[in-house]
Scaffold this motif. Structure first.
Motif, PDB file in Angstrom:
ATOM      1  N   ASP A  21       0.828  -1.212   0.000  1.00  0.00           N
ATOM      2  CA  ASP A  21       0.000   0.000   0.000  1.00  0.00           C
ATOM      3  C   ASP A  21       0.860   1.260   0.000  1.00  0.00           C
ATOM      4  O   ASP A  21       0.494   2.274  -0.612  1.00  0.00           O
ATOM      5  CB  ASP A  21      -0.917  -0.009   1.231  1.00  0.00           C
TER       6      ASP A  21
ATOM      7  N   LEU B   5       1.973   1.747  -3.543  1.00  0.00           N
ATOM      8  CA  LEU B   5       0.866   2.247  -4.349  1.00  0.00           C
ATOM      9  C   LEU B   5       0.644   3.733  -4.092  1.00  0.00           C
ATOM     10  O   LEU B   5       0.456   4.527  -5.026  1.00  0.00           O
ATOM     11  CB  LEU B   5      -0.410   1.464  -4.032  1.00  0.00           C
TER      12      LEU B   5
ATOM     13  N   PHE C  20       1.363   6.311  -7.072  1.00  0.00           N
ATOM     14  CA  PHE C  20       0.144   6.739  -7.754  1.00  0.00           C
ATOM     15  C   PHE C  20      -0.747   7.652  -6.904  1.00  0.00           C
ATOM     16  O   PHE C  20      -1.752   8.158  -7.410  1.00  0.00           O
ATOM     17  CB  PHE C  20      -0.666   5.511  -8.185  1.00  0.00           C
TER      18      PHE C  20
ATOM     19  N   ALA D 122      -3.524   9.235  -4.418  1.00  0.00           N
ATOM     20  CA  ALA D 122      -4.944   8.923  -4.270  1.00  0.00           C
ATOM     21  C   ALA D 122      -5.691   9.702  -5.344  1.00  0.00           C
ATOM     22  O   ALA D 122      -6.200  10.792  -5.112  1.00  0.00           O
ATOM     23  CB  ALA D 122      -5.453   9.295  -2.878  1.00  0.00           C
TER      24      ALA D 122
ATOM     25  N   SER E 291      -6.190   7.078 -11.162  1.00  0.00           N
ATOM     26  CA  SER E 291      -5.597   5.781 -11.516  1.00  0.00           C
ATOM     27  C   SER E 291      -5.782   4.775 -10.385  1.00  0.00           C
ATOM     28  O   SER E 291      -6.128   3.607 -10.623  1.00  0.00           O
ATOM     29  CB  SER E 291      -4.114   5.942 -11.851  1.00  0.00           C
ATOM     30  N   THR E 292      -5.537   5.204  -9.146  1.00  0.00           N
ATOM     31  CA  THR E 292      -5.742   4.282  -8.017  1.00  0.00           C
ATOM     32  C   THR E 292      -7.215   3.955  -7.839  1.00  0.00           C
ATOM     33  O   THR E 292      -7.565   2.820  -7.485  1.00  0.00           O
ATOM     34  CB  THR E 292      -5.164   4.867  -6.718  1.00  0.00           C
TER      35      THR E 292
ATOM     36  N   ILE F 204      -0.366   1.771 -13.358  1.00  0.00           N
ATOM     37  CA  ILE F 204      -1.209   1.089 -12.373  1.00  0.00           C
ATOM     38  C   ILE F 204      -1.525  -0.338 -12.796  1.00  0.00           C
ATOM     39  O   ILE F 204      -1.856  -1.189 -11.956  1.00  0.00           O
ATOM     40  CB  ILE F 204      -2.512   1.890 -12.153  1.00  0.00           C
TER      41      ILE F 204
ATOM     42  N   SER G 260      -9.996   5.807  -2.810  1.00  0.00           N
ATOM     43  CA  SER G 260      -8.658   5.465  -2.304  1.00  0.00           C
ATOM     44  C   SER G 260      -8.580   5.713  -0.792  1.00  0.00           C
ATOM     45  O   SER G 260      -8.026   4.893  -0.052  1.00  0.00           O
ATOM     46  CB  SER G 260      -7.600   6.283  -3.030  1.00  0.00           C
TER      47      SER G 260
ATOM     48  N   TYR H 288      -7.668   2.747   1.866  1.00  0.00           N
ATOM     49  CA  TYR H 288      -6.513   2.740   2.766  1.00  0.00           C
ATOM     50  C   TYR H 288      -6.954   2.673   4.221  1.00  0.00           C
ATOM     51  O   TYR H 288      -6.342   1.964   5.034  1.00  0.00           O
ATOM     52  CB  TYR H 288      -5.657   3.983   2.519  1.00  0.00           C
TER      53      TYR H 288
END
Length: 578
Positions: free
Chosen positions: A45, A48, A52, A54, A57-58, A197, A288, A292
């Protein structure tokens, strides 16, 4: 009269201690491997968020991640385990029962899952348009087609795990998420800059294959050992009966047990779909932030539920033995231990949520504003963790018998209705916080309904006793959280965030342990907890009256006035199944 010093009682005590140690070792090994897998998940995470942030793409990737998020509880943790662990446990009682069961179930399972995986790939554009109309369609479709392979690989993984756990092989099943996250990290580290991504979606597919491979050696050994255990002469005339029983078990997997458990799992996972649907209409990055926060909040829940995962095969045996007293103690003990663990975690998450999100995610493209939003959602999510754990324990209690109840998906449907209603009414004005609150409120409604069903259909769990334990634990957690916050400000107020988190965790655990010890001495609420988690009636002499001799399902120690159901409403297995 048998005294407590007789050899029979000493043997019984030794057996109980041996079971406690066995459960403890299995839980400890599972916890270590799950923590390792969780640590890798945090690194995943973090990467990510770093690469990328938030953003769109995420959000597109997380829509495709709905597939593994759905099939993971369906085919690994919940539905597959709740269906197969009781079936495998019963098959172990017959010569070559497990290998026969595997030969009948596995080929059909693989065929059905392969067709479902291909169907998801073909329908990806329409699925994305329905699930999250506000995200970037092209990226989401590409990612969804890659993650669709998890329908097959997760199903095979879950079948292996459910076969290994009744054989007390907990290591390989606990290592699957470590292998999974290693596959994702490998793709992110090597392909993030060139594939974007999409590299994460490819990592999901590769990691799911690693989940199968990490269990394959142990699974093969279990089947070989089962085939090698030849029946004695007296058992040989019953070989045809064993084959017939295997056919019955296979039909049971397909029809009787599967429908309510699968329905429950799908309805439960629909809470995430509700969040993604309403979140796609909110500002970019909302999905996003929700993801998370949920990932962080679910870590302590998974660790706490390891207790119920390890004891589930023993719960099945208690059902098979038709021992309502042992069932009650097992369920009460699991609920208490899980609540102790998760309430401490909730106190920590609520107290240090801003620091947690800052340390974990505020890097690269993940901004301070993203961190603040995620922390706010995390606090709200944490309020539903106790209900998540209570639901997990109660579902296992209901599924340990031969016929899981349809009350389970109905309870979850009631919770989903609450979640959807809160999201529909308040998401536009209150944003992501309303989605998290709807999730917590909906799962709480489902958990309460499930516990009532367990009390009526499985064992006379004592709500009065459990309520006192919950109040005592919650009070200790509030005091520990306040003390941890104050101590961290005084001792490490200017230190690095990671240092403050460590200091706060140590102080919170120390204060809560001390507070619980004092509360246990004063209230006596936890005095029979060891008996609840140990399993057999270790302290009872062999000639003591059995707990179910009166036909009510009551056992010694049911001293909660008005807290047990009336006589005649309770188990014995035939009442549970009827």
């Amino acid at each position: 009269m048998t005294t407590t010093g007789t050899p029979a009682v000493r043997t019984r005590d030794a057996a109980s201690k041996s079971e406690v140690l066995s459960v403890g070792r299995a839980a400890a090994l599972s916890a270590v491997l799950v923590c390792a897998g969780t640590g890798m998940g945090f690194v995943r995470d973090l990467l990510l968020a770093h690469h990328f942030g938030a953003g769109p793409s995420t959000d597109a990737f997380l829509v495709s991640w709905t597939v593994p998020e759905t099939v993971s509880p369906l085919l690994i943790e919940d539905a597959m385990a709740l269906i197969m662990v009781p079936v495998v446990t019963r098959a172990m009682l017959r010569p070559n029962g497990v290998s026969r069961l595997a030969r009948r179930v596995a080929p059909r399972l693989v065929l059905v899952l392969a067709l479902l995986s291909a169907t998801v790939m073909l329908l990806a554009p329409w699925l994305v348009r329905i699930a999250a109309p506000g995200v970037h369609q092209a990226s989401a479709v590409t990612c969804l087609r890659l993650t669709a392979v998890t329908v097959l690989t997760f199903g095979v993984t879950g079948f292996m795990s459910a076969t290994l756990r009744p054989h007390h092989r907990f290591g390989p099943p606990a290592a699957i998420y470590l292998a999974y996250n290693i596959g994702i990290l490998a793709m992110l580290l090597t392909l993030a800059h060139s594939w974007g991504i999409t590299s994460a979606a490819l990592g999901v597919a590769c990691g799911s294959l690693f989940m199968v491979l990490v269990q394959l050696p142990a699974f093969v050994r279990v089947l070989r050992r089962d085939r090698g255990a030849a029946p004695d002469r007296a058992a040989r005339p019953h070989t045809e009966q064993a084959r017939a029983a295997a056919r019955v078990e296979a039909r049971h997997v397909q029809i009787a047990a599967a429908a309510p458990v699968v329905t429950f799992t799908l309805v439960r996972q629909s809470q995430v779909l509700v969040e993604r649907f309403f979140g796609s209409s909110l500002p970019e990055g909302t999905i996003s932030h929700l993801n998370y926060a949920q990932k962080v909040a679910q870590v302590p829940m998974m660790l706490a539920l390891l207790v119920a995962t390890v004891t589930f095969p023993r719960l099945v045996r208690a059902h098979l033995d038709d021992d309502a007293g042992r069932l009650r103690r097992r369920i009460e003990g699991d609920l208490t231990v899980v609540a102790l663990l998760i309430i401490a975690a909730v106190a920590y998450l609520w107290t240090f949520a801003p620091l947690i999100t800052r340390v974990m995610f505020q890097h690269g493209e993940f901004t301070h504003a993203d961190s603040v939003s995620t922390a706010r959602i995390l606090r709200v999510y944490s309020l539903g963790l106790l209900a998540q754990c209570a639901l997990g324990v109660s579902v296992r209690a209901l599924s340990a018998g031969r016929r899981p109840s349809w009350r389970t998906p109905l309870a979850m449907a009631a919770g989903l209705t609450v979640t959807f209603t809160v999201a529909a009414l308040f998401s536009a004005s209150r944003g992501a916080g309303a989605l998290a609150a709807g999730n917590a409120l909906g799962i709480s409604v489902a958990a309460v309904l499930q516990l009532v069903t367990v009390r009526r259909k499985v064992a006379p769990i004592r709500f009065g006793l459990l309520g006192r334990r919950l109040l005592v634990t919650a009070g200790c957690a509030v005091a520990a959280g306040f003390a941890a916050d104050r101590a961290t400000r005084l001792v490490a107020g200017h230190a690095a965030p990671i240092v403050r988190l460590l200091v706060g965790g140590v102080v919170l655990l120390a204060v809560m342990a001390a507070a619980l010890a004092v509360a246990a001495l004063v209230t006596g609420a936890f005095r029979d907890l060891r008996g609840g988690t140990a399993g057999p009636d270790a302290a009872a002499p062999p000639d003591a009256p059995q707990a179910r001799t009166d036909g009510t399902g009551r056992t010694g120690g049911t001293d909660e006035a008005g807290s047990a159901p009336p006589a005649g409403s309770l188990p014995a297995m035939r009442r549970v199944n009827g």
